[in-house]
Design an enzyme around this catalytic site. Structure first.
Site, PDB file in Angstrom:
ATOM      1  N   ASP A 106     -11.110   3.050   4.215  1.00  0.00           N
ATOM      2  CA  ASP A 106     -11.558   1.654   4.111  1.00  0.00           C
ATOM      3  C   ASP A 106     -13.086   1.569   4.120  1.00  0.00           C
ATOM      4  O   ASP A 106     -13.645   0.527   3.782  1.00  0.00           O
ATOM      5  CB  ASP A 106     -10.996   0.821   5.275  1.00  0.00           C
ATOM      6  CG  ASP A 106      -9.688   0.132   4.920  1.00  0.00           C
ATOM      7  OD1 ASP A 106      -9.460  -0.111   3.721  1.00  0.00           O
ATOM      8  OD2 ASP A 106      -8.917  -0.171   5.843  1.00  0.00           O
ATOM      9  N   GLN A 135      -4.408  -1.352   9.684  1.00  0.00           N
ATOM     10  CA  GLN A 135      -4.309  -2.688   9.089  1.00  0.00           C
ATOM     11  C   GLN A 135      -4.874  -3.722  10.066  1.00  0.00           C
ATOM     12  O   GLN A 135      -4.473  -3.783  11.226  1.00  0.00           O
ATOM     13  CB  GLN A 135      -2.834  -2.994   8.762  1.00  0.00           C
ATOM     14  CG  GLN A 135      -2.629  -4.316   8.052  1.00  0.00           C
ATOM     15  CD  GLN A 135      -3.261  -4.353   6.657  1.00  0.00           C
ATOM     16  OE1 GLN A 135      -3.179  -3.406   5.888  1.00  0.00           O
ATOM     17  NE2 GLN A 135      -3.926  -5.453   6.347  1.00  0.00           N
ATOM     18  N   LYS A 190       0.837  -1.210   0.000  1.00  0.00           N
ATOM     19  CA  LYS A 190       0.000   0.000   0.000  1.00  0.00           C
ATOM     20  C   LYS A 190       0.870   1.257   0.000  1.00  0.00           C
ATOM     21  O   LYS A 190       0.622   2.205  -0.758  1.00  0.00           O
ATOM     22  CB  LYS A 190      -0.935  -0.020   1.223  1.00  0.00           C
ATOM     23  CG  LYS A 190      -2.022  -1.084   1.100  1.00  0.00           C
ATOM     24  CD  LYS A 190      -2.778  -1.329   2.400  1.00  0.00           C
ATOM     25  CE  LYS A 190      -3.759  -2.489   2.215  1.00  0.00           C
ATOM     26  NZ  LYS A 190      -4.477  -2.867   3.438  1.00  0.00           N
TER      27      LYS A 190
END
Ligand code: NDP
Length: 284
Positions: free
Chosen positions: A120, A97, A53
């Site tokens: 997200d 994460q 990422k």
């Protein structure tokens, strides 16, 4: 039949080139898009995902930062960091994460991300907005799946879609997006009776389970589009999906490989969400 492969690497590359252009335009106005990633613990898979990422951000000309903590860090330290990132003007997207170590209340951590920076799309407000069909951020993996289907011209409206898996991260938002696009959607999970019968009805079959090769060719309707979200590591270290690619690709019309299907699209959509957030901030 030999299925057409939906190449997530190629589509992600093309999309990311466009994002780079938009990021440069923003940067020229002093508003370079910025993503902050928080990683807690030393899960090897998580470390690899975070590295991908952050690298993708750098290649697209985004600012990115990693905040890495040991597994035994106090939750208050992470929450304090999130508060600072929420207030930081150079940060437009914040990602924690998952999974977090057990002593963390993951819901509380995700709820501490500003809804405007929740790239997200996991916060309750953003889930609600998606449910109502007016999303602020679409969760990256299902959004990437929709882009793959659209790029291949797979028809969705009026079709039968079956999503195997009902997680908040993949299965549920995937089902919502397919429903909004006009599919008739069935969601299967570990309590589903006769999974093969459900799968065999699917014009679009999305597997998001985490069990290596559990969907086999005989569970697939001839001509279906088969999307494999699963990432499973085999004993020999190789990656494979939830779909048995060899048998499924003989029956399906479209299929995603693992690796190289949904995974790169997930990262591309993270960039898309961060960029959209930066563009919104720039006009605010
Ligand atoms: P979860 O473990 O949160 O969810 C798995 C789902 O599969 C659950 O809903 C579970 O049902 C269901 N399930 C488990 N066993 C069966 C079974 N035998 N039959 C039918 N359904 C079953 O996983 P995630 O949704 O987070 O991830 C799924 C997979 O996708 C993983 O392999 C993950 O690594 C991968 N992934 C890939 C991404 C990418 O970018 N390619 C991004 C995110 C995830 P129940 O709810 O009843 O327990």
């Amino acid at each position: 039949m030999s299925a057409r492969i939906l190449d997530g690497n190629a589509l992600a590359r093309e999309l990311r080139a466009g994002f780079k252009q938009r990021a440069e335009e923003l940067a020229a106005r002093g508003a370079r898009p910025g993503l902050a990633v928080i990683l807690v613990g030393d899960d090897p898979a998580s470390r690899i995902y975070v590295r991908h990422k952050v690298n993708a951000c750098a290649q697209a000309g985004f600012h990115s930062e990693q905040h890495v903590y040991p597994a035994d860090v106090d939750a208050s330290t992470v929450l304090a960091r999130l508060a600072r990132l929420n207030a930081a003007p150079e940060i437009h997207g914040i990602l924690v994460q998952l999974p977090l170590p057990r002593h963390f209340d993951a819901d509380a951590v995700l709820a501490a991300i500003s809804p405007e920076k929740d790239v997200d799309g996991f916060r309750a407000e953003n889930v609600g907005a998606l449910t109502q069909g007016r999303p602020r951020f679409i969760p990256c993996t299902p959004c990437g799946v929709m882009k793959l289907l659209a790029a291949a011209g797979v028809p969705i409206e009026g079709r039968e879609a079956v999503v195997v898996g009902r997680s908040n991260i993949v299965g549920k938002p995937m089902a919502l997006l397919l429903m909004h696009a006009g599919a008739t959607v069935t969601i299967c999970h570990s309590r589903t009776r006769d999974l093969p019968a459900h799968c065999r009805r699917a014009d679009i079959l999305v597997a998001a389970v985490g069990k290596a090769r559990m969907i086999t060719g005989e569970m697939i309707k001839p001509g279906a589009a088969v999307i494999d979200v699963g990432i499973n590591r085999l004993a020999d270290g190789k990656l494979c999906g939830d779909v048995d690619f060899a048998s499924a690709s003989e029956v399906a019309a479209y299929i995603t490989p693992v690796p190289g299907g949904v995974g790169p699209m997930t990262i591309a959509m993270l960039l898309a969400n961060t960029l959209a957030s930066a563009e919104r901030a720039a006009v605010a």
